[in-house]
Design a protein around this motif. Structure first.
Motif, PDB file in Angstrom:
ATOM      1  N   VAL A   1      -0.604  -4.152   9.898  1.00  0.00           N
ATOM      2  CA  VAL A   1      -0.670  -5.008   8.710  1.00  0.00           C
ATOM      3  C   VAL A   1      -1.178  -4.209   7.517  1.00  0.00           C
ATOM      4  O   VAL A   1      -0.636  -4.292   6.409  1.00  0.00           O
ATOM      5  N   ARG A   2      -2.220  -3.406   7.725  1.00  0.00           N
ATOM      6  CA  ARG A   2      -2.763  -2.605   6.622  1.00  0.00           C
ATOM      7  C   ARG A   2      -1.733  -1.588   6.125  1.00  0.00           C
ATOM      8  O   ARG A   2      -1.612  -1.351   4.926  1.00  0.00           O
ATOM      9  N   ARG A   3      -0.996  -0.993   7.055  1.00  0.00           N
ATOM     10  CA  ARG A   3       0.049  -0.038   6.635  1.00  0.00           C
ATOM     11  C   ARG A   3       1.134  -0.746   5.828  1.00  0.00           C
ATOM     12  O   ARG A   3       1.591  -0.225   4.796  1.00  0.00           O
ATOM     13  N   ALA A   4       1.536  -1.931   6.279  1.00  0.00           N
ATOM     14  CA  ALA A   4       2.564  -2.680   5.548  1.00  0.00           C
ATOM     15  C   ALA A   4       2.068  -3.059   4.160  1.00  0.00           C
ATOM     16  O   ALA A   4       2.829  -3.046   3.186  1.00  0.00           O
ATOM     17  N   ALA A   5       0.792  -3.390   4.061  1.00  0.00           N
ATOM     18  CA  ALA A   5       0.219  -3.743   2.758  1.00  0.00           C
ATOM     19  C   ALA A   5       0.314  -2.568   1.790  1.00  0.00           C
ATOM     20  O   ALA A   5       0.687  -2.725   0.623  1.00  0.00           O
ATOM     21  N   ARG A   6      -0.022  -1.388   2.283  1.00  0.00           N
ATOM     22  CA  ARG A   6       0.046  -0.208   1.409  1.00  0.00           C
ATOM     23  C   ARG A   6       1.477   0.060   0.941  1.00  0.00           C
ATOM     24  O   ARG A   6       1.690   0.545  -0.169  1.00  0.00           O
ATOM     25  N   GLU A   7       2.445  -0.257   1.788  1.00  0.00           N
ATOM     26  CA  GLU A   7       3.848  -0.026   1.423  1.00  0.00           C
ATOM     27  C   GLU A   7       4.255  -0.833   0.197  1.00  0.00           C
ATOM     28  O   GLU A   7       5.146  -0.417  -0.558  1.00  0.00           O
ATOM     29  N   ILE A   8       3.637  -1.995  -0.006  1.00  0.00           N
ATOM     30  CA  ILE A   8       4.020  -2.839  -1.145  1.00  0.00           C
ATOM     31  C   ILE A   8       2.911  -2.921  -2.193  1.00  0.00           C
ATOM     32  O   ILE A   8       2.938  -3.783  -3.062  1.00  0.00           O
TER      33      ILE A   8
ATOM     34  N   CYS B   1      -3.156 -21.135   6.814  1.00  0.00           N
ATOM     35  CA  CYS B   1      -2.223 -20.553   5.858  1.00  0.00           C
ATOM     36  C   CYS B   1      -2.892 -19.326   5.249  1.00  0.00           C
ATOM     37  O   CYS B   1      -4.045 -19.414   4.815  1.00  0.00           O
ATOM     38  N   PRO B   2      -2.244 -18.179   5.231  1.00  0.00           N
ATOM     39  CA  PRO B   2      -2.876 -16.982   4.683  1.00  0.00           C
ATOM     40  C   PRO B   2      -2.948 -17.045   3.164  1.00  0.00           C
ATOM     41  O   PRO B   2      -2.230 -17.832   2.530  1.00  0.00           O
ATOM     42  N   ASN B   3      -3.842 -16.215   2.594  1.00  0.00           N
ATOM     43  CA  ASN B   3      -3.854 -16.159   1.137  1.00  0.00           C
ATOM     44  C   ASN B   3      -2.591 -15.447   0.640  1.00  0.00           C
ATOM     45  O   ASN B   3      -1.776 -14.968   1.426  1.00  0.00           O
ATOM     46  N   TYR B   4      -2.442 -15.380  -0.662  1.00  0.00           N
ATOM     47  CA  TYR B   4      -1.182 -14.895  -1.216  1.00  0.00           C
ATOM     48  C   TYR B   4      -0.929 -13.429  -0.890  1.00  0.00           C
ATOM     49  O   TYR B   4       0.218 -13.017  -0.680  1.00  0.00           O
ATOM     50  N   ALA B   5      -2.002 -12.616  -0.849  1.00  0.00           N
ATOM     51  CA  ALA B   5      -1.815 -11.199  -0.524  1.00  0.00           C
ATOM     52  C   ALA B   5      -1.301 -11.043   0.900  1.00  0.00           C
ATOM     53  O   ALA B   5      -0.331 -10.310   1.157  1.00  0.00           O
TER      54      ALA B   5
ATOM     55  N   GLU C   1       0.214 -13.299   2.631  1.00  0.00           N
ATOM     56  CA  GLU C   1       1.555 -13.876   2.713  1.00  0.00           C
ATOM     57  C   GLU C   1       2.614 -12.843   2.339  1.00  0.00           C
ATOM     58  O   GLU C   1       3.615 -12.681   3.045  1.00  0.00           O
ATOM     59  N   ARG C   2       2.365 -12.108   1.256  1.00  0.00           N
ATOM     60  CA  ARG C   2       3.332 -11.100   0.838  1.00  0.00           C
ATOM     61  C   ARG C   2       3.486 -10.001   1.901  1.00  0.00           C
ATOM     62  O   ARG C   2       4.589  -9.509   2.151  1.00  0.00           O
ATOM     63  N   VAL C   3       2.364  -9.633   2.512  1.00  0.00           N
ATOM     64  CA  VAL C   3       2.420  -8.585   3.533  1.00  0.00           C
ATOM     65  C   VAL C   3       3.190  -9.059   4.758  1.00  0.00           C
ATOM     66  O   VAL C   3       4.067  -8.356   5.272  1.00  0.00           O
ATOM     67  N   PHE C   4       2.890 -10.276   5.228  1.00  0.00           N
ATOM     68  CA  PHE C   4       3.566 -10.783   6.429  1.00  0.00           C
ATOM     69  C   PHE C   4       5.072 -10.949   6.195  1.00  0.00           C
ATOM     70  O   PHE C   4       5.880 -10.634   7.068  1.00  0.00           O
ATOM     71  N   LEU C   5       5.441 -11.422   5.019  1.00  0.00           N
ATOM     72  CA  LEU C   5       6.861 -11.595   4.733  1.00  0.00           C
ATOM     73  C   LEU C   5       7.560 -10.243   4.583  1.00  0.00           C
ATOM     74  O   LEU C   5       8.751 -10.122   4.858  1.00  0.00           O
ATOM     75  N   HIS C   6       6.806  -9.244   4.143  1.00  0.00           N
ATOM     76  CA  HIS C   6       7.358  -7.887   4.094  1.00  0.00           C
ATOM     77  C   HIS C   6       7.556  -7.338   5.507  1.00  0.00           C
ATOM     78  O   HIS C   6       8.553  -6.664   5.791  1.00  0.00           O
ATOM     79  N   MET C   7       6.618  -7.642   6.406  1.00  0.00           N
ATOM     80  CA  MET C   7       6.707  -7.151   7.785  1.00  0.00           C
ATOM     81  C   MET C   7       7.844  -7.821   8.554  1.00  0.00           C
ATOM     82  O   MET C   7       8.460  -7.198   9.423  1.00  0.00           O
ATOM     83  N   PHE C   8       8.086  -9.100   8.227  1.00  0.00           N
ATOM     84  CA  PHE C   8       9.089  -9.864   8.965  1.00  0.00           C
ATOM     85  C   PHE C   8      10.117 -10.429   7.982  1.00  0.00           C
ATOM     86  O   PHE C   8      10.119 -11.629   7.685  1.00  0.00           O
TER      87      PHE C   8
END
Length: 459
Positions: free
Chosen positions: A19-26, A47-51, A53-60
């Motif tokens: 998750v942390r790696r995916a966050a750095r990607e965006i 429900c996750p916060n907006y940050a 949410e963006r990471v999870f949707l990027h991962m999947f």
């Protein structure tokens, strides 16, 4: 839960790292760890916060929040909160579990970590004008952090999940900011959350034993995080005091992982302040505590601390034996019991600590080889560590008779120090500059010496 199936065979810690790696990607910053993943899978975070949410949707890609097992944001919006006798202002909108803890707002807006609110999106979000409100106080997050008001938050009489989570979140925020920006600008602002955490221990009552254990661990880890900020910024007496406080907390609560962490930091500090035999004793004590944790990586780090102590005494045989044990322990790989704070301890750190040992022993070719590996292996998003390993490499190159390459690496460190404030790294670079002074006439070395001198004058 659907989210658990998405994790697959990976451990919570391994998935958190993904998750942390995916966050750095965006370009996001999230302090995700195994505990956060556990809370999601247990349904505590609906429900996750907006940050996130963006990471999870990027991962999947192609999946919506509902496909990941989360509730729609509007179904959890507006949940009220009343923590420790403090009620949020009526104009406050609380969005989700991850954004709702009132006491966390106290942490994030009290003297220390307004920086976290601005940089990590914790606590109240800034408005379009750049301001944020909590408890009726308005903060301008565009101002320098040092100008932010200091707020004293009395500890609640009853300690619950929100209070304990606030302590844990403060630890994660400090660590993440240190990774990005270094310790110098953070240390003074880290005092208020630490005082509040220990005030909770002194005056608060918890409903469950497990909550009390988490609070003790969180307060001890916070003391170690603040102590590290003091250590890295050259405030060694303050660091020693914080490490001692954390060790006492570990002993009182019977927490061997926290005790091992305190001894690890104490050994590191002893080595850095010219007390290598004390470093050996502290590292060995840490290994005795870590034997109860079932974490080969934790034992590996403590054995590296021991190796550094032996190197400081000039005992090459003792150092080599400890390095061999440390490498063998590291090779066993990660384990479920690995402490959260050890997320920094990968191959780059292993190489960097070994480089420091060979440097202390004056074996410059070996020091260069391992420092170069450390710099090459380090994730560039963690700017402080990249600057540290590069500074080690520059110094080792200077001593090994490669002044031109040392100066080139030194220039890269100066570039990184535009983003990082670390007295320890600056001191290392000053030592490198002194070593390179006899080569001041070299067209490759002169630009580094000039820039270093200018940087010191402007500091």
């Amino acid at each position: 839960m659907l989210f658990r199936r998405l994790r697959g065979p990976r451990s919570p810690g391994e998935f958190a790292a993904a998750v942390r790696r995916a966050a750095r990607e965006i370009g996001e910053q999230v302090a995700c760890d195994a505990r956060y993943i556990g809370r999601v899978e247990a349904g505590e975070i609906r429900c996750p916060n907006y940050a996130y949410e963006r990471v999870f949707l990027h991962m999947f890609p192609g999946l919506a929040l509902a496909d990941l097992g989360f509730s729609a944001r509007e179904t959890v919006r507006g949940r009220g909160a009343h923590v420790g006798g403090i009620t949020p202002p009526t104009h406050t909108t609380i969005h989700s579990d991850e954004e709702s803890d009132v006491l966390r707002r106290a942490f994030m807006t009290s003297g220390t970590t307004t920086v976290a609110a601005a940089s990590l999106g914790l606590g109240s979000a800034p408005s379009a004008s750049g301001t944020s409100s909590a408890y009726g106080i308005t903060y301008d997050l565009r101002r320098p952090f040092a100008a932010s008001p200091s707020v004293s938050v009395p500890p609640p009489r009853r300690i619950g999940e929100a209070e304990v989570s606030a302590v844990e979140d403060a630890v994660r925020s400090i660590r993440l900011l240190d990774d990005r920006h270094g310790a110098d600008s953070l240390y003074q602002r880290a005092a208020q959350p630490l005082r509040t955490a220990y005030a909770m221990l002194d005056t608060g009552a918890t409903a469950r034993r497990s909550m009390a254990e988490r609070l003790h661990t969180g307060a001890g880890e916070l003391a170690l995080s603040v102590g590290w900020l003091a250590h890295d910024s050259g405030r060694f007496d303050d660091a020693r005091s914080h490490y001692t406080e954390a060790l006492a907390t570990a002993r009182v609560s019977g927490d061997p992982a926290l005790e091992a962490h305190a001894f690890s930091n104490s050994a590191f500090l002893a080595r850095d302040t010219g007390r290598p035999r004390e470093a050996v004793r502290a590292a060995q004590a840490g290994q005795r505590a870590a034997a109860q944790v079932a974490s080969p990586r934790l034992l590996s780090l403590l054995t590296l601390r021991e190796a550094g102590g032996w190197a400081g005494t000039g005992d090459r045989a003792g150092c080599e034996q400890a390095l061999t044990r440390a490498q063998s322990l590291f090779a066993r790989g990660p384990a479920p019991a690995d402490p959260e704070w050890m997320s920094f301890f990968g191959e780059a750190e292993l190489e960097g600590l070994e480089a420091q040992c060979w440097s202390a022993l004056g074996d410059w070719p070996r020091a260069v080889r391992h420092a170069r590996r450390a710099a090459d292996l380090q994730d560039p998003h963690f700017v402080r560590n990249l600057a540290l390993y590069s500074a080690e490499l520059a110094d080792d190159l200077a001593h090994s008779g490669a002044p031109d390459e040392a100066a080139a690496v030194g220039l890269r460190v100066l570039d990184l120090l535009a983003e990082v404030q670390s007295s320890r790294i600056q001191t290392m670079l000053t030592g490198t500059a002194c070593t390179l002074l006899p080569h001041h006439g070299s067209p490759s070395v002169a630009p580094f010496l000039a820039r270093h001198a200018a940087a010191r004058m402007s500091a």
